[in-house]
Write a protein that holds these residues in place. Structure first.
Motif, PDB file in Angstrom:
ATOM      1  N   SER A   1     -26.304 -27.981 -17.972  1.00  0.00           N
ATOM      2  CA  SER A   1     -26.171 -26.623 -17.415  1.00  0.00           C
ATOM      3  C   SER A   1     -24.708 -26.240 -17.247  1.00  0.00           C
ATOM      4  O   SER A   1     -24.354 -25.492 -16.359  1.00  0.00           O
ATOM      5  N   LEU A   2     -23.862 -26.768 -18.132  1.00  0.00           N
ATOM      6  CA  LEU A   2     -22.411 -26.598 -17.989  1.00  0.00           C
ATOM      7  C   LEU A   2     -21.998 -25.130 -18.062  1.00  0.00           C
ATOM      8  O   LEU A   2     -20.993 -24.737 -17.484  1.00  0.00           O
ATOM      9  N   LYS A   3     -22.802 -24.369 -18.760  1.00  0.00           N
ATOM     10  CA  LYS A   3     -22.464 -22.956 -18.940  1.00  0.00           C
ATOM     11  C   LYS A   3     -22.323 -22.249 -17.600  1.00  0.00           C
ATOM     12  O   LYS A   3     -21.492 -21.362 -17.427  1.00  0.00           O
ATOM     13  N   GLN A   4     -23.139 -22.681 -16.636  1.00  0.00           N
ATOM     14  CA  GLN A   4     -23.111 -22.025 -15.331  1.00  0.00           C
ATOM     15  C   GLN A   4     -21.846 -22.321 -14.550  1.00  0.00           C
ATOM     16  O   GLN A   4     -21.549 -21.648 -13.570  1.00  0.00           O
ATOM     17  N   ALA A   5     -21.109 -23.360 -14.977  1.00  0.00           N
ATOM     18  CA  ALA A   5     -19.882 -23.699 -14.253  1.00  0.00           C
ATOM     19  C   ALA A   5     -18.654 -23.151 -14.967  1.00  0.00           C
ATOM     20  O   ALA A   5     -17.535 -23.522 -14.650  1.00  0.00           O
ATOM     21  N   GLU A   6     -18.881 -22.290 -15.944  1.00  0.00           N
ATOM     22  CA  GLU A   6     -17.759 -21.780 -16.720  1.00  0.00           C
ATOM     23  C   GLU A   6     -17.188 -20.505 -16.101  1.00  0.00           C
ATOM     24  O   GLU A   6     -17.922 -19.710 -15.509  1.00  0.00           O
ATOM     25  N   ARG A   7     -15.878 -20.327 -16.281  1.00  0.00           N
ATOM     26  CA  ARG A   7     -15.256 -19.059 -15.912  1.00  0.00           C
ATOM     27  C   ARG A   7     -14.226 -18.740 -16.983  1.00  0.00           C
ATOM     28  O   ARG A   7     -13.364 -19.559 -17.273  1.00  0.00           O
ATOM     29  N   PHE A   8     -14.333 -17.607 -17.605  1.00  0.00           N
ATOM     30  CA  PHE A   8     -13.455 -17.185 -18.711  1.00  0.00           C
ATOM     31  C   PHE A   8     -13.402 -18.248 -19.809  1.00  0.00           C
ATOM     32  O   PHE A   8     -12.347 -18.539 -20.361  1.00  0.00           O
ATOM     33  N   GLY A   9     -14.522 -18.889 -20.095  1.00  0.00           N
ATOM     34  CA  GLY A   9     -14.552 -19.876 -21.179  1.00  0.00           C
ATOM     35  C   GLY A   9     -14.042 -21.253 -20.804  1.00  0.00           C
ATOM     36  O   GLY A   9     -14.062 -22.163 -21.617  1.00  0.00           O
ATOM     37  N   PHE A  10     -13.564 -21.403 -19.584  1.00  0.00           N
ATOM     38  CA  PHE A  10     -13.102 -22.728 -19.156  1.00  0.00           C
ATOM     39  C   PHE A  10     -13.995 -23.259 -18.040  1.00  0.00           C
ATOM     40  O   PHE A  10     -14.540 -22.486 -17.250  1.00  0.00           O
ATOM     41  N   ILE A  11     -14.108 -24.595 -18.001  1.00  0.00           N
ATOM     42  CA  ILE A  11     -14.911 -25.193 -16.940  1.00  0.00           C
ATOM     43  C   ILE A  11     -14.140 -25.085 -15.625  1.00  0.00           C
ATOM     44  O   ILE A  11     -12.988 -25.486 -15.538  1.00  0.00           O
ATOM     45  N   ASP A  12     -14.779 -24.523 -14.639  1.00  0.00           N
ATOM     46  CA  ASP A  12     -14.195 -24.451 -13.309  1.00  0.00           C
ATOM     47  C   ASP A  12     -14.696 -25.665 -12.529  1.00  0.00           C
ATOM     48  O   ASP A  12     -15.866 -25.743 -12.171  1.00  0.00           O
ATOM     49  N   ARG A  13     -13.798 -26.623 -12.323  1.00  0.00           N
ATOM     50  CA  ARG A  13     -14.252 -27.903 -11.744  1.00  0.00           C
ATOM     51  C   ARG A  13     -14.825 -27.740 -10.346  1.00  0.00           C
ATOM     52  O   ARG A  13     -15.771 -28.430  -9.974  1.00  0.00           O
TER      53      ARG A  13
ATOM     54  N   ARG B   1     -18.536 -28.896  -9.378  1.00  0.00           N
ATOM     55  CA  ARG B   1     -18.875 -29.803  -8.270  1.00  0.00           C
ATOM     56  C   ARG B   1     -19.846 -29.138  -7.308  1.00  0.00           C
ATOM     57  O   ARG B   1     -20.825 -29.747  -6.871  1.00  0.00           O
ATOM     58  N   GLU B   2     -19.576 -27.876  -7.009  1.00  0.00           N
ATOM     59  CA  GLU B   2     -20.439 -27.129  -6.092  1.00  0.00           C
ATOM     60  C   GLU B   2     -21.856 -27.073  -6.650  1.00  0.00           C
ATOM     61  O   GLU B   2     -22.836 -27.332  -5.964  1.00  0.00           O
ATOM     62  N   HIS B   3     -21.909 -26.756  -7.945  1.00  0.00           N
ATOM     63  CA  HIS B   3     -23.170 -26.607  -8.660  1.00  0.00           C
ATOM     64  C   HIS B   3     -23.980 -27.906  -8.646  1.00  0.00           C
ATOM     65  O   HIS B   3     -25.193 -27.891  -8.437  1.00  0.00           O
ATOM     66  N   THR B   4     -23.318 -29.032  -8.870  1.00  0.00           N
ATOM     67  CA  THR B   4     -24.049 -30.297  -8.940  1.00  0.00           C
ATOM     68  C   THR B   4     -24.286 -30.888  -7.557  1.00  0.00           C
ATOM     69  O   THR B   4     -25.279 -31.560  -7.341  1.00  0.00           O
ATOM     70  N   ARG B   5     -23.372 -30.593  -6.616  1.00  0.00           N
ATOM     71  CA  ARG B   5     -23.517 -31.186  -5.282  1.00  0.00           C
ATOM     72  C   ARG B   5     -24.851 -30.794  -4.652  1.00  0.00           C
ATOM     73  O   ARG B   5     -25.513 -31.620  -4.029  1.00  0.00           O
ATOM     74  N   ARG B   6     -25.256 -29.533  -4.856  1.00  0.00           N
ATOM     75  CA  ARG B   6     -26.527 -29.064  -4.291  1.00  0.00           C
ATOM     76  C   ARG B   6     -27.665 -30.023  -4.613  1.00  0.00           C
ATOM     77  O   ARG B   6     -28.412 -30.447  -3.748  1.00  0.00           O
ATOM     78  N   PHE B   7     -27.758 -30.370  -5.924  1.00  0.00           N
ATOM     79  CA  PHE B   7     -28.879 -31.210  -6.346  1.00  0.00           C
ATOM     80  C   PHE B   7     -28.681 -32.651  -5.926  1.00  0.00           C
ATOM     81  O   PHE B   7     -29.609 -33.331  -5.515  1.00  0.00           O
TER      82      PHE B   7
ATOM     83  N   ARG C   1     -10.110 -30.946 -22.092  1.00  0.00           N
ATOM     84  CA  ARG C   1     -10.310 -31.184 -20.662  1.00  0.00           C
ATOM     85  C   ARG C   1     -10.959 -30.030 -19.941  1.00  0.00           C
ATOM     86  O   ARG C   1     -11.576 -30.217 -18.890  1.00  0.00           O
ATOM     87  N   LYS C   2     -10.820 -28.829 -20.467  1.00  0.00           N
ATOM     88  CA  LYS C   2     -11.227 -27.673 -19.660  1.00  0.00           C
ATOM     89  C   LYS C   2     -12.393 -26.888 -20.235  1.00  0.00           C
ATOM     90  O   LYS C   2     -12.836 -25.938 -19.598  1.00  0.00           O
ATOM     91  N   THR C   3     -12.845 -27.219 -21.431  1.00  0.00           N
ATOM     92  CA  THR C   3     -13.905 -26.376 -21.989  1.00  0.00           C
ATOM     93  C   THR C   3     -15.199 -27.159 -22.167  1.00  0.00           C
ATOM     94  O   THR C   3     -15.217 -28.387 -22.182  1.00  0.00           O
ATOM     95  N   ARG C   4     -16.256 -26.391 -22.324  1.00  0.00           N
ATOM     96  CA  ARG C   4     -17.577 -26.969 -22.541  1.00  0.00           C
ATOM     97  C   ARG C   4     -17.579 -27.766 -23.843  1.00  0.00           C
ATOM     98  O   ARG C   4     -18.108 -28.860 -23.919  1.00  0.00           O
ATOM     99  N   PHE C   5     -16.927 -27.180 -24.874  1.00  0.00           N
ATOM    100  CA  PHE C   5     -16.862 -27.882 -26.156  1.00  0.00           C
ATOM    101  C   PHE C   5     -16.230 -29.263 -25.975  1.00  0.00           C
ATOM    102  O   PHE C   5     -16.737 -30.267 -26.478  1.00  0.00           O
ATOM    103  N   GLY C   6     -15.117 -29.321 -25.243  1.00  0.00           N
ATOM    104  CA  GLY C   6     -14.440 -30.603 -25.025  1.00  0.00           C
ATOM    105  C   GLY C   6     -15.346 -31.609 -24.332  1.00  0.00           C
ATOM    106  O   GLY C   6     -15.452 -32.769 -24.722  1.00  0.00           O
ATOM    107  N   ARG C   7     -16.063 -31.139 -23.316  1.00  0.00           N
ATOM    108  CA  ARG C   7     -16.962 -32.021 -22.573  1.00  0.00           C
ATOM    109  C   ARG C   7     -18.049 -32.528 -23.505  1.00  0.00           C
ATOM    110  O   ARG C   7     -18.438 -33.689 -23.480  1.00  0.00           O
TER     111      ARG C   7
END
Lengths: 511, 323
Positions: free
Chosen positions: A367-379, A383-389, B190-196
């Motif tokens: 479900s990584l898409k839900q943690a994305e912001r502007f195409g980058f993973i927002d860590r 964490r918030e997203h996974t911590r719930r579960f 490190r920062k993108t879904r593709f990378g992960r």
């Protein structure tokens, strides 16, 4: 030369611990020359583990082995073989590119000048064995060209050619035809006459009449009973194999609701045997808030059924699947996930987890898409997203950054559940969800399943543990050799009835 | 976070090795620790670094690419040939002349196409990466010879040469290019879904598939990126020499695998980083440069490099076994 009835092997108080599970708990076994001991029990009863200890594949943690009344400690299968013990494994252990003859005599080839393999002698001796087993293939054929059943016979020839005194057979008839089974039984009779002691593991109780002398029943790593064949009726044997007490979760039975998922005529072709099916015209449905348990013995096609539903066999499977009344065609797992399915596979380490990743990375993978912001993973979001579960499932981990390998089996399983729950599925499919985890974690998983169904999730759970199936399921579908044999409501299910439906009835397998 | 303690340790080991080498070389040679020589080393490693970034992605998915050196030669030759001679399309009787930009883009496209071919061979045709890219190695070498007729293409002009020899704000242009690539690919991994997903596929392909990741598409993407970066490296080499050599990049794939491995990326996939590869390239670069300044024979340089590779992997294996 041994006389029939002589004591050839004794196992005393054998115990074996696996991480979190006591696989064998003080088991005694005696084998006598010229007699066949049938070893019965459910999956996970400890039969195979005990046999591996006898064959020197694994050492026991406690207990003693005596061969001819002398204590022995095997250093490996070869050492056991020096004492005349051979094992025919359930999984074939032949070298596919070597010829039939080379496989039969692997490691003890007849030599010329002590160095070169004497091929004419090798092939001559091999063809004698093939004739005896009525196996109509040339000794020079590479093993890869044989059918699975024929390979099984080659394996048997290999064990016999080694001049054995104690032969261990782990479900030897599961892959061979009726005719081949008859030949095998004639061979067994011959061997018994020669004074060979045989241990025979099977789920087919019908076979026992033709070959068995003694019966040993195991359950949960313990010896339940031994008897001469004929002292026990078929029903008594079944009752000894089951009969474990499990506390039943209090749970309101689900009312008749509309199915979330229904599947009809699900079939899966056998990958190598044309005309044979691993899953054969199975129908099933599951409703919101309901647990459908699927029970069956090893090889019943349960895992394959889930794999078909999850889109893993698009080319070889057939049947109709509809989800929320919409007919769907699932060509890959991504399709299945998009339609609200989730599969927790049987083999956690192999199929479920990315062991090189952390708890958070495993939990967010689907479900990584839900943690994305502007195409980058927002860590932080991840964490918030996974911590719930992770918190909801009470996963015990020092932090979300901890490597998943450092968690216990039960906690790893909860992380996989967290991964799927984060995708918001409608149907959760669990394949042996409590395999290899301790009792406490098992109960936690049962509680979780209960909570999830209360929230409206539909659950399909495959299990080979009868008490577990009975405790968790609202309905139970029993499978045997690829077919759905019977379906039980929670109220009408008994362990005996379920196991009866799961045991194969001897029917002819097409050649 | 992708870095666990073990990976920190691996990176730490590379850093220590690099620091030890820097100190040793500074003590042994007066001309080593100077700004000019520093930039010199960075310029020298820029080609290998460009190749190695792509190689890192491919190795992270559990693959390997033996064709990057050959793709480098092909891309450089195509760009140089188009710039110098243009292309004649016989049936139409047209001759197309290419600008500098046009030839650069064509070189990069040719590299990407070769990488795409690798990716398709590995996924759709299920060839082992070793075999698929060995095939591409031969194909690209052969095409380069056909395109050039076996002769170097020289005299490409100063504006094309800027990619390889230019200096901007006191820093060589190839260093700017590869520096930019490092930045982009560190962020990508490190920062993108593709990378992960790249890490997940290399860590456990079956689990990734069962989790619904587009495994085939991810693999095709990393091989295509590997080809694109090899094309970039080909342009730098060609521009630097003002000549596309048909035999350019011979054996470069091995140097780039060495850099990735020294940088702590596991050949079995799933573990490693682009920054580690940067360190690996630096170690090889410093080693070559330092030994050259010390007047050590280039033959000995190869021997030393071999031992560094073995030591790096041995240390990595041992730290893995400690768990």
């Amino acid at each position: 030369m041994t006389v029939s009835g002589d004591l050839v092997l004794e196992a005393k108080k054998i115990s074996k611990l696996f991480p979190g599970v006591k696989a064998l708990d003080g088991v005694d076994l005696t084998l006598r020359s010229g007699r066949l001991t049938a070893l019965l029990g459910e999956n996970g009863a400890g039969k195979s583990t005990l046999m591996k200890i006898l064959a020197g594949v694994q050492p026991p943690d406690e207990g003693e082995l005596l061969v001819d009344r002398k204590p022995v400690q095997f250093t490996g299968p070869r050492h056991a073989h020096d004492h005349g013990i051979a094992m025919i494994h359930q999984e074939l252990s032949l070298v596919p590119d070597l010829s039939v003859a080379e496989n039969i005599f692997l490691g003890r080839e007849p030599l010329r000048f002590e160095t070169l393999i004497d091929y004419s002698e090798l092939n001559r001796q091999a063809s004698q064995w093939l004739k005896r087993l009525e196996l109509d293939v040339s000794p020079t054929t590479p093993v890869r060209r044989l059918r699975v059943g024929q390979q099984q016979l080659v394996e048997i020839a290999r064990a016999l050619a080694g001049n054995v005194r104690i032969l261990i057979m782990d479900e030897p008839t599961s892959a061979i035809t009726d005719r081949e089974t008859e030949v095998l039984f004639r061979c067994i009779a011959d061997l018994k006459k020669q004074g060979v002691a045989i241990v025979y593991i099977t789920h087919r109780l019908e076979e026992l009449e033709q070959i068995a002398d003694d019966i040993v029943v195991m359950r949960d790593g313990c010896l339940i009973g031994t008897a001469e064949f004929g002292e026990l009726s078929h029903d008594e044997m079944v009752r000894m194999m089951v009969g474990r007490e499990v506390k039943v979760l209090s749970k309101e039975s689900s009312t008749n609701k509309h199915p979330v998922l229904s599947a009809g005529n699900i079939s899966l072709k056998h990958p190598t045997r044309p005309g044979d099916f691993l899953v054969n015209e199975v129908d099933l449905h599951v409703c919101k808030g309901e647990v459908l348990g699927i029970f069956g013995l090893m090889g019943a096609g349960r895992t394959e059924l889930l794999e078909c539903l999850f889109g893993l066999h698009p080319k070889t499977s057939s049947g109709n699947v509809s989800i929320h009344d919409e007919c769907v065609r699932l060509k890959c797992p991504a399709d299945a996930i998009a339609h609200g399915l989730a599969l927790v596979p049987e083999d956690r380490k192999h199929d479920g987890l990315v062991l090189s990743m952390s708890v958070a990375e495993n939990a967010s993978l689907a479900s990584l898409k839900q943690a994305e912001r502007f195409g980058f993973i927002d860590r932080a979001k991840e964490r918030e997203h996974t911590r719930r579960f992770v918190e909801r499932f009470r996963v015990k981990t020092p932090s979300l950054r901890e490597k998943i390998v450092n968690l216990s089996g039960g906690n790893q399983q909860k992380v996989i559940l967290a991964k799927w729950l984060a995708t918001g599925p409608a149907v959760l499919m669990l394949d042996e969800p409590t395999r290899g985890i301790d009792i406490h974690a098992k109960n936690e998983i049962y509680t979780l399943i209960d909570e999830l169904t209360t929230d409206g999730l539909a659950v399909i759970m495959v299990s080979s543990e009868l008490p577990e199936v009975m405790a968790v399921s609202d309905r139970i579908l029993v499978m045997c050799e690829g077919r759905a044999t019977q379906e039980f409501d929670r109220a009408e299910a008994t362990e005996e009835a379920i196991l009866q439906a799961a045991l194969p009835k001897r029917t002819s397998i097409p050649c | 976070m992708l870095e666990n303690k073990r990976e920190h340790l691996a990176k730490f080991q590379s850093l220590i090795a690099l620091a030890v080498m820097l100190i040793a070389m500074s003590l042994l040679s007066d001309s080593f620790f100077t700004p000019e020589n520093g930039l010199n080393i960075l310029r020298q490693i820029s080609v290998n670094l460009s190749l190695s970034i792509g190689m890192t992605l491919i190795i992270l998915t559990g693959g390997i690419d033996l064709s990057v050196g050959a793709i480098l030669a092909l891309s450089g030759a195509v760009a140089a040939g188009l710039l110098k001679n243009g292309i004649v399309i016989e049936p139409l009787g047209v001759k197309l002349q290419f600008t500098v930009i046009g030839s650069i883009v064509s070189g990069l496209l040719v590299g990407s196409a070769a990488g795409l071919f690798n990716g398709i061979a590995v996924t759709r045709f299920k060839l082992p990466p070793f075999v698929a890219t060995l095939g591409m190695f031969s194909i690209a070498r052969g095409l380069t010879m056909l395109w050039t007729g076996g002769f170097p293409v020289t005299g490409l002009g100063s504006s094309f040469g800027y990619i390889g020899t230019g200096v901007l704000l006191g820093i060589p242009v190839p260093v700017w290019i590869t520096g930019g690539l490092v930045g982009v690919f560190v962020a990508l991994t490190r920062k993108t879904r593709f990378g992960r997903h790249v890490y997940a596929v290399g860590g456990n392909e079956r689990a990734s598939l069962l989790t619904g990741l587009p495994v085939d598409r991810i693999k095709i993407a990393v091989y295509t990126l590997g080809g694109l970066l090899a094309g970039m490296a080909g342009l730098i080499v060609t521009a630097r020499l003002d000549s596309a050599q048909p035999n350019a990049g011979l054996g470069y794939e091995l140097d780039s695998i060495a850099a990735v491995v020294i940088g702590g990326t596991s050949l079995s996939g799933g573990r490693g980083s682009v920054m580690g590869t940067v360190l690996g390239c630096l170690i090889i670069g410093v080693l070559n440069n330092g030994l050259f300044l010390l007047n050590v024979s280039p033959f000995w340089q190869q021997v030393v490099k071999g031992f560094v590779i073995l030591a790096a992997v041995a240390v990595d294996r041992m730290s893995q076994r400690d768990r």
